[in-house]
Design an enzyme around this catalytic site. Sequence first.
Site, mmCIF file in Angstrom:
data_model
loop_
_atom_site.group_PDB
_atom_site.id
_atom_site.type_symbol
_atom_site.label_atom_id
_atom_site.label_comp_id
_atom_site.label_asym_id
_atom_site.label_seq_id
_atom_site.Cartn_x
_atom_site.Cartn_y
_atom_site.Cartn_z
ATOM 1 N N TYR A 136 31.792 50.744 39.184
ATOM 2 C CA TYR A 136 33.174 50.328 38.920
ATOM 3 C C TYR A 136 33.199 48.987 38.195
ATOM 4 O O TYR A 136 33.862 48.826 37.164
ATOM 5 C CB TYR A 136 33.956 50.219 40.230
ATOM 6 C CG TYR A 136 35.301 49.551 40.066
ATOM 7 C CD1 TYR A 136 36.337 50.199 39.406
ATOM 8 C CD2 TYR A 136 35.529 48.261 40.541
ATOM 9 C CE1 TYR A 136 37.565 49.574 39.224
ATOM 10 C CE2 TYR A 136 36.750 47.638 40.378
ATOM 11 C CZ TYR A 136 37.767 48.289 39.721
ATOM 12 O OH TYR A 136 38.973 47.678 39.535
ATOM 13 N N SER A 149 38.764 43.332 36.556
ATOM 14 C CA SER A 149 38.484 43.151 37.979
ATOM 15 C C SER A 149 37.496 42.020 38.191
ATOM 16 O O SER A 149 36.613 41.780 37.356
ATOM 17 C CB SER A 149 37.903 44.440 38.560
ATOM 18 O OG SER A 149 37.433 44.233 39.879
ATOM 19 N N LYS A 197 34.423 48.150 34.238
ATOM 20 C CA LYS A 197 35.438 47.171 33.862
ATOM 21 C C LYS A 197 34.886 46.160 32.861
ATOM 22 O O LYS A 197 35.587 45.731 31.932
ATOM 23 C CB LYS A 197 35.976 46.463 35.103
ATOM 24 C CG LYS A 197 36.896 47.319 35.941
ATOM 25 C CD LYS A 197 38.166 47.685 35.187
ATOM 26 C CE LYS A 197 39.175 48.393 36.051
ATOM 27 N NZ LYS A 197 40.430 48.701 35.333
#
Length: 325
Positions: A141, A117, A145
């Site tokens: 998040y 991402s 990643k």
Amino acid sequence: MSWLVTGGAGYIGAHVVRALAAAGLTPVVLDDLSSGRPSFVPEDVALVEGSILDRDVVESTLRTHSVEGVIHVAGFKYAGVSVDRPLHTYEQNVEGTRVILEAMAAAGVTNIVFSSSAAVFGTPDVALVTEDTAKKPASPYGESKLIGEWLLRDQGVATAASDAPLRHTSLRYFNVVGSADPTVFDVSPHNLFPIVFEALIEGRTPAIFGDDYDTPDGTNVRDYVHVGDIALAHVAAAKRLAGGEPIEPAYNLGSGDGLSVKQIMDAMVRVTGIDFVPAVGPRRPGDPDRIVATGELAARDLDWQMRHTVDEMVRSGWAARRNAG
């Protein structure tokens, strides 16, 4: 030989499955169906219902289907929600990736394309993000990643001198939109396009998250990339890995330009024919002001292109959602 798509019953994964099949490769899907839909998986594609956290299920799937590589799309993908659910985010995205790599090593599978991402960059202090831009995630998040990328890197180093060295690459992107198949649409309750579509279908005024960002029109700016283009890049990466060709550890699948949320709203009005002025809600935690990446490296190696205009992105996504009833 086949390619395993984790999360292949989800919005992005289902498009990757179709792109693999169109390229003459055999896809196999592993999905726990927590957010994926069985109806998104073509009838002639094997669907294994199970969790990436279950080592035995992952390894048996790799062995049973003679998998030559993994396209790892499964994960918990909500940056804002991850701020409130960091432990769940790390379990799904970090532990899940570790388990997949462990199962791959046991089964002798040596190729993996990781769905990363642009969130790994956080709020960059440059106008245009490159692969070398400093990684400063602004949410659990994004952190999860980035750790996933580290896991691939470290396993690649650890196996480099072995008979089965890990070959890997990570693809970084942000807002994936539109549809390349009228039966597959974005079902996320947290993404901009489905939020707006659901509001319009229900006769409500769409809302946006904040208009006080440090951007020209006050709404945050992102790379909006068509899901069909994203899927093609995953397949190109898989082919490059399987063919033994040189490949970079990571690629940004960026537009080079970016669009603001207001610009997206204007396109929504144009395409749907429904005139509205969006309501403005509070910002979501973890959302940076701007993140736009170059896609030059991916264009060189993965035939990465922005093949769709913003109106085409909206039109294809709107048509797929309305087709679902």
